[in-house]
Every structure is written in structure tokens, then in C-alpha cells.
Design a protein around this motif. Structure first.
Motif: not given
Length: 520
Positions: A476-490
Motif C-alpha cells: 500500500q505504501f508503494f501504491l502497488v495495489d493502486v497502480i495494479s488496479a489502474t493498469l488493469l482498468v486501462f
């Protein structure tokens, strides 16, 4: 005749005072005088305030007037720094920061095991009836003693005799952007160059890896070996730290944002000037031309430095028009210049306060810097270990000191630096400015430390002041989940379109193929 109401008030106050007295366990494992002198005023003051204090230290006060104090002498640990762990070599400013961290962790594994094997201490932590209300530890690049907070269900306060190690910033939740804030084991200060930011970034990532996957598991295994398997994983215990005190100051360390449970302190060990022993007083009084004081501290002993450095220093000191007082710990110096006097022990704070002392040749250790600046004495720094190189780089920028590379300094460079530091008034003036800044504060450092320690006792910790970054998972600190979800959506729509396109192409190909077969 004292009114009954007043008697009741006195009794109530007495009861309240007694109820506020706590049982405190302190573990200060680093067997170095420069570390221990910072902690001594703290445990002494806590004892004087009525708290029942038990201290494990290599530098016990042995003061019979402190009736609330029990000291367990760890003086036998000093051999670890010299015989089993070459502190000067492994912690050299020339060594890579990650190597220093690995070696200091190894040293702390060894120190912790030797302390946990101590028979006096075993009687304390193996006794199920022993209770403590607060644990105070020296959290110096080693998390093992955080586990004591778990076995006693007590809040933990950490005190450093220096700046915070990068892992402590992680634990307490301090923002730590590698492009701006480095570690005390690096030499970077202020605005970093591209290469410094590059190195700082990868060192930051390495530190995260090493602490979580190497240092913490090994530390946890040692804690469980002696304190039992019922304690939580040590990686979780360190996140419960109630308060961190670091002996730092924005003058020496780049100012940084920090959480409410981290407080910078300093100059705890400074004492009022006392009369000097007669031989010192006479020597300094008679040095009308001035005196240069030389000491390389309690870890970097003058008798242990490289021979070339020492011989160049001696030759340079012999050429200056001043007397020299040198703290030298051995008897192996022969044919010294007539202006040099050596002593195995020197009352440093009192010597520096003498008006005839014009300059101080030193290693740039934090406690010695505080002593020199508190007496307005300019310094020449020869950094050897730890955070000393970082200090001198900062001080050179504000023209409060002169730095010397002990690996290749010549006699002429040494002499020139000494003459410059004494004859150029800007150095003394800038040192005085630093001292004035340090002294301009709302409370004395010791008062501040004691108030916050007792705050932790009163509220049984500081969970209400905790930063969420202290317990944030790394992904969460490195935003791995956010980046992964964003890439998935994109990329998902693109991927679906790709599949649809391929399917259409395949269908079209089949239709075309059928047509061609019919036409044939």
C-alpha cells in the motif's frame, strides 16, 4: 496547628505522587561512552523523580544517593567493539552504507545475546511476577529489545544518542523521500545531485528489503530464543513504539517533517563548567599564545588510527605557534615536539571552556561537537566512522568547521587548517550562532525528555498520536495495489478489443477461406 483540610490536601497529593511513580526498565546496549553519556541524565532524573528504575548499561553511575535505581553493569561488552567487532573498520565512513548496516546489525545480534544471557537480567525477565510500566531502549540499528514491551505489556520509548537510522523512520512513520532525506550512514546533505539521488533511491529500496526480510527475521529469532515464542512477530512490535528521541538538531541535520511521536533533542549530557584539576589549569593558564585541543573521541582512539595520519598530525602540531593538549590513550608516543602534552584522560567539557583554547581537532562525533559549540570553540573534523562525514559536510556549508580527509591529509594541509580555524574569525562567529540557536528553546532538553516519558506513562502509550504510515503494508505504501488496479482498468479494454479484433479477423479469415473454396 495545621488545618485538617491542609493535611488532607498534603496526604492526597502524596498519594497521587506515589501512584504516578512507575517501574521502568532501561536497556542501553551500546558499550561506548559517547552513547551512554546521553542516557545517564535520563535514568538519573527519572530515579530522582521517584520512579523505580532498573538500568542495563556499560557505564553505571554508581551513585549511592539514588535509592530508586538498580544498575546492571554491562562493562564486559566493550570487548565486542574491539576484539570481536572492529568498529573503526566496519563502520568506516569509506565503507558502503549497506555494508555498515549489515555489520552493525551483526554487532547488535551479538550484544543482545550477551545481554539476554546476563544472569542478573535473566532473574528479572524469567520471573513471572516481575512487572514494568515502561520500557526505555537504545534503538540503535537493532530492534530486538522492542520485544520487552510485549512480555511486560508496557509501552516502549526509544532514545538514540545520534540521528535515527532509516529503519526507525520506517517504524515511527516519518516521511522519508529518498530524493531529499537520506540515512545517517550516507554522506548526503541538503540538495542531492542526480547520482546521489540515484544511490539514495536504491539504498532506500535495499534498506526496506534488508530490514523486512533479513534483519527483522534474525532479530525476531533471537528475541524468541530468550523471551519465548508467545510474543508477536518483532516486525509488528516495532510499529508499537510510543516515542522516539533522537540526538539531532536542524543545524546538523537537514530539517524534515516528522510525526508527533518523534522528537529531536540534544545536549543532554552537557554539564556546568567545573574547576579543572591543578595540572590542567596550570598548563592552560600558562599558554598565553593559546592551546589547540586534540581528541578523536571514545570510539576512534588516537592510539588506533593509521600510523601515517598520526605522524602527519604530530608533525603539523609541532609546527604551529600554540601549545597542544592531546587526549592520547597509550604510552607509545616517543620524541614528541615540546609544545605537545598528552593525557590519557581529559575533562573535555571543562577544558573546552578555558578561554585559552583556540581550536579543537576532533573526529566530528555528535557529543563532542555539542561540547565544543556549547563552549564556542571552532573545530577541525577528521571523520572516521558512522555519521561523522555527514556532520562535517553540513558544517562546512555553513562555514562552522573545516573538514579533513584522514586518508590522505598532508602535514601542510593539517597545519593550514589549524591556522585558518584559529585566525579566521568567521568560524568562531558561526559556531557562536549555532550555540545561540541551540540555546533558544522553550524548555531544557532534559525537561522535554522527562515530560514526554512521563506523558507516555500517564497515558499508557501514544496510540492516539500514531501515524497510519507506521502500520501501512509495503504494497500500500508503494501504491502497488493502486497502480495494479489502474493498469488493469486501462489495459483490460484494450486487451478485450484485441481479443475481439483477433476473433473478427479469424472469422473473416474463415469466411474468406470458404468463399475461395466455393469459387474453386
Amino acid at each position: 496547628m495545621i488545618p485538617i483540610s491542609l493535611l488532607i490536601f498534603i496526604v492526597v497529593c502524596g498519594v497521587v505522587n506515589i501512584s504516578q511513580c512507575a517501574k521502568i526498565l532501561c536497556v542501553f546496549q551500546m558499550p561506548s561512552n559517547s552513547h551512554q553519556v546521553v542516557f545517564q541524565p535520563v535514568w538519573r532524573e527519572l530515579s530522582l523523580r521517584g520512579h523505580q528504575v532498573t538500568v542495563l548499561t556499560s557505564a553505571p553511575l554508581k551513585d549511592p544517593t539514588l535509592v530508586n535505581l538498580t544498575e546492571i553493569d554491562l562493562g564486559y561488552l566493550r570487548e565486542i567493539l574491539t576484539d570481536k567487532f572492529n568498529f573503526i573498520q566496519t563502520n568506516s565512513v569509506r565503507a558502503w552504507p549497506h555494508r555498515k548496516i549489515e555489520e552493525v546489525y551483526k554487532m547488535n545480534y551479538l550484544l543482545a545475546e550477551r545481554i539476554l544471557k546476563n544472569e542478573q537480567f535473566k532473574k528479572i525477565y524469567q520471573n513471572p511476577n516481575t512487572k514494568f510500566d515502561l520500557i526505555i531502549i537504545q534503538s540503535y540499528v537493532g530492534p530486538i529489545f522492542h520485544a520487552l514491551g510485549e512480555i511486560y505489556n508496557a509501552p516502549v520509548v526509544a532514545i538514540n544518542s545520534m540521528n535515527a537510522f532509516i529503519g526507525q523512520h520506517f517504524e515511527i512513520g516519518n516521511p522519508h523521500h529518498p530524493a531529499v532525506y537520506t540515512d545517517m550512514y550516507t554522506e548526503y546533505q541538503g540538495e542531492l545531485t542526480f547520482l546521489e539521488r540515484w544511490h539514495s533511491t536504491f539504498y532506500y529500496l535495499w534498506a526496506r528489503y534488508f530490514i523486512y526480510f533479513e534483519g527483522m527475521p534474525k532479530s525476531d529469532a533471537i528475541a524468541r530464543k530468550y523471551l519465548g515464542n508467545d510474543i508477536p512477530y518483532l516486525g509488528e512490535s516495532v510499529k508499537k513504539l510510543s516515542f522516539l528521541f533522537t540526538t539531532t538538531n536542524p543545524t546538523l541535520i537537514v530539517p524534515r517533517p516528522q510525526v508527533p511521536t518523534h522528537m529531536e533533542i540534544g545536549r543532554l549530557h552537557l554539564k556546568p563548567t567545573k574547576p579543572l584539576p591543578k595540572d590542567y589549569q596550570d598548563y592552560l593558564d600558562n599558554a598565553k599564545e593559546g592551546v589547540v585541543y586534540v581528541s578523536l573521541g571514545s570510539n576512534v582512539l588516537s592510539s588506533m588510527v593509521p600510523e601515517k595520519f598520526r605522524s602527519n598530525l604530530i608533525e603539523a602540531l609541532g609546527k604551529i605557534p600554540y601549545k597542544v593538549l592531546w587526549k592520547y590513550e597509550a604510552d607509545n608516543l616517543k620524541n614528541l615536539p615540546k609544545n605537545i602534552l598528552t593525557k590519557k584522560w581529559v575533562p573535555q567539557q571543562d577544558v573546552l571552556a578555558h578561554p585559552n583554547v583556540k581550536g579543537f581537532v576532533m573526529q566530528c562525533g555528535l557529543q563532542s561537537l555539542e561540547e565544543a559549540f556549547s563552549r564556542n570553540v571552532p573545530v577541525i573534523c577528521c571523520p572516521f566512522i558512522s555519521d561523522q562525514l555527514m556532520h562535517i559536510k553540513r558544517l562546512e556549508k555553513i562555514e562552522a568547521a573545516i573538514g579533513i580527509n584522514p586518508d590522505n591529509v598532508s602535514v601542510d594541509e593539517f597545519k593550514s587548517a589549524i591556522m585558518e580555524i584559529i585566525n579566521n574569525k568567521k568560524y568562531k562567529e558561526n559556531v557562536k550562532k549555532i550555540n545561540d540557536l541551540w540555546n533558544d528553546e522553550p524548555m531544557k532538553p532534559l525537561e522535554k525528555v522527562i515530560w514526554w516519558i512521563e506523558y507516555v506513562i500517564r497515558h499508557n502509550g501514544t496510540s492516539h498520536l500514531k501515524s497510519p504510515t507506521a502500520t501501512l503494508p509495503w504494497y500500500q505504501f508503494f501504491l502497488v495495489d493502486v497502480i495494479s488496479a489502474t493498469l488493469l482498468v486501462f489495459f483490460m479494454p484494450i486487451y478485450l478489443l484485441y481479443l475481439l479484433f483477433n476473433k473478427c479477423c479469424a472469422s473473416n479469415k474463415k469466411i474468406t477461406s470458404k468463399k475461395q473454396k466455393k469459387e474453386q
